[in-house]
Design a protein around this motif. Sequence first.
Motif, mmCIF file in Angstrom:
data_model
loop_
_atom_site.group_PDB
_atom_site.id
_atom_site.type_symbol
_atom_site.label_atom_id
_atom_site.label_comp_id
_atom_site.label_asym_id
_atom_site.label_seq_id
_atom_site.Cartn_x
_atom_site.Cartn_y
_atom_site.Cartn_z
ATOM 1 N N TYR A 276 59.434 93.586 77.058
ATOM 2 C CA TYR A 276 58.144 93.061 77.502
ATOM 3 C C TYR A 276 57.996 91.604 77.090
ATOM 4 O O TYR A 276 57.561 90.763 77.885
ATOM 5 C CB TYR A 276 57.021 93.895 76.892
ATOM 6 N N LEU A 277 58.370 91.300 75.845
ATOM 7 C CA LEU A 277 58.263 89.921 75.362
ATOM 8 C C LEU A 277 59.138 88.984 76.180
ATOM 9 O O LEU A 277 58.720 87.879 76.556
ATOM 10 C CB LEU A 277 58.656 89.851 73.892
ATOM 11 N N GLY A 278 60.369 89.425 76.488
ATOM 12 C CA GLY A 278 61.266 88.592 77.288
ATOM 13 C C GLY A 278 60.700 88.316 78.665
ATOM 14 O O GLY A 278 60.765 87.179 79.163
ATOM 15 N N ASP A 279 60.145 89.358 79.313
ATOM 16 C CA ASP A 279 59.543 89.172 80.640
ATOM 17 C C ASP A 279 58.343 88.239 80.564
ATOM 18 O O ASP A 279 58.141 87.386 81.441
ATOM 19 C CB ASP A 279 59.113 90.523 81.220
ATOM 20 N N TYR A 280 57.528 88.396 79.515
ATOM 21 C CA TYR A 280 56.353 87.535 79.353
ATOM 22 C C TYR A 280 56.764 86.069 79.229
ATOM 23 O O TYR A 280 56.175 85.182 79.855
ATOM 24 C CB TYR A 280 55.561 87.966 78.115
ATOM 25 N N LYS A 281 57.776 85.793 78.416
ATOM 26 C CA LYS A 281 58.222 84.414 78.208
ATOM 27 C C LYS A 281 58.745 83.799 79.498
ATOM 28 O O LYS A 281 58.496 82.629 79.797
ATOM 29 C CB LYS A 281 59.279 84.377 77.110
ATOM 30 N N LEU A 282 59.445 84.602 80.302
ATOM 31 C CA LEU A 282 59.987 84.075 81.555
ATOM 32 C C LEU A 282 58.881 83.858 82.587
ATOM 33 O O LEU A 282 58.933 82.900 83.362
ATOM 34 C CB LEU A 282 61.068 85.011 82.096
#
Length: 327
Positions: A276-282
Amino acid sequence: MALNIYDSNDKYYVVGSKFDISQFNQPLVTERRDKYSFPFGDAELVEIAFSGIYIVYGDMVVKQSRLRIKSFDEPDMVELHFALAGGGIMENYLTNKRLDIRVNQHNIIYSPDFDGMAEFDTGPHKFFEINFERSRFVDLTSESSTLLKNFAENIMNSRPVELSSENLPISLAMHSCINDIMNCQFTGGLKLLFLQSKCLELLALQAQAFEEAAKKTNTSIKSNYDKDRIYYAREYLLANANHPPSLIELAKIAGINEFKLKQGFKEVFQNTVFGYLGDYKLMRAKELLNDGSKNIKHISDELGYSSVQHFSSAFSKKFGVSPGKAR
């Protein structure tokens, strides 16, 4: 659409515009941007109408937490509701229904008239709504999922109803779609086409989320406290996206054990904690690239990537193009 909001002295103020029904059915896009300042708070709204669809979004700062609100004789609409910041409760005396508004949650609502009380958290609020004209919504959902068809049946019988008694979290895909609408750069007929497609995309994403939630029986989230802790963990994670805590640290901060954090996070947000964090950052990187005010290295550093190469690789894998081409 217009709301009559009453202050503590029972004096009412009109918030929003009184759109004529003909404006909903015209082929081109009508857009209004207004600022309001009242004793009970300030608001900045954007209203967009076209082809049986009315979009309204904006920011509010609430100074008086308890307000009387009335809305009558408005076009008959079905509301896709998204609470982006702030929360509260709205109670409709006409239907004896109560709507809980919580940050980062969504629902689909049909309530033709409103006369009741609202209790808002004081401070900043941000919301986003898409309203479909009732007949348009019924036509769109007539051959869709069972959940939406049952919902549409209630609407056709003029019964105030919510798609679900429980709101669901706004997914990253929904956030991305909302941002696309708010930052639309198209004009004329292309703007109409773009906005129509994004409104339908949001409706489909909501319907899918509620369908999947209805299928779940065994969950590790057994109480409202556990759910609140999962939401708290998400907010803390995003607030510290550049230097995120470990799973063990995040579990301690949220006040639950690591197993419940991992299982509960996936149940609520359909993703692992760091997925989730990775998707949010992208998604955030995409917004910053579209804004154009920062270079790629600055964005990479701001979002906590170890190098521009690492950022570029992750971005390309997610969106199919490099950051440079995306800009």
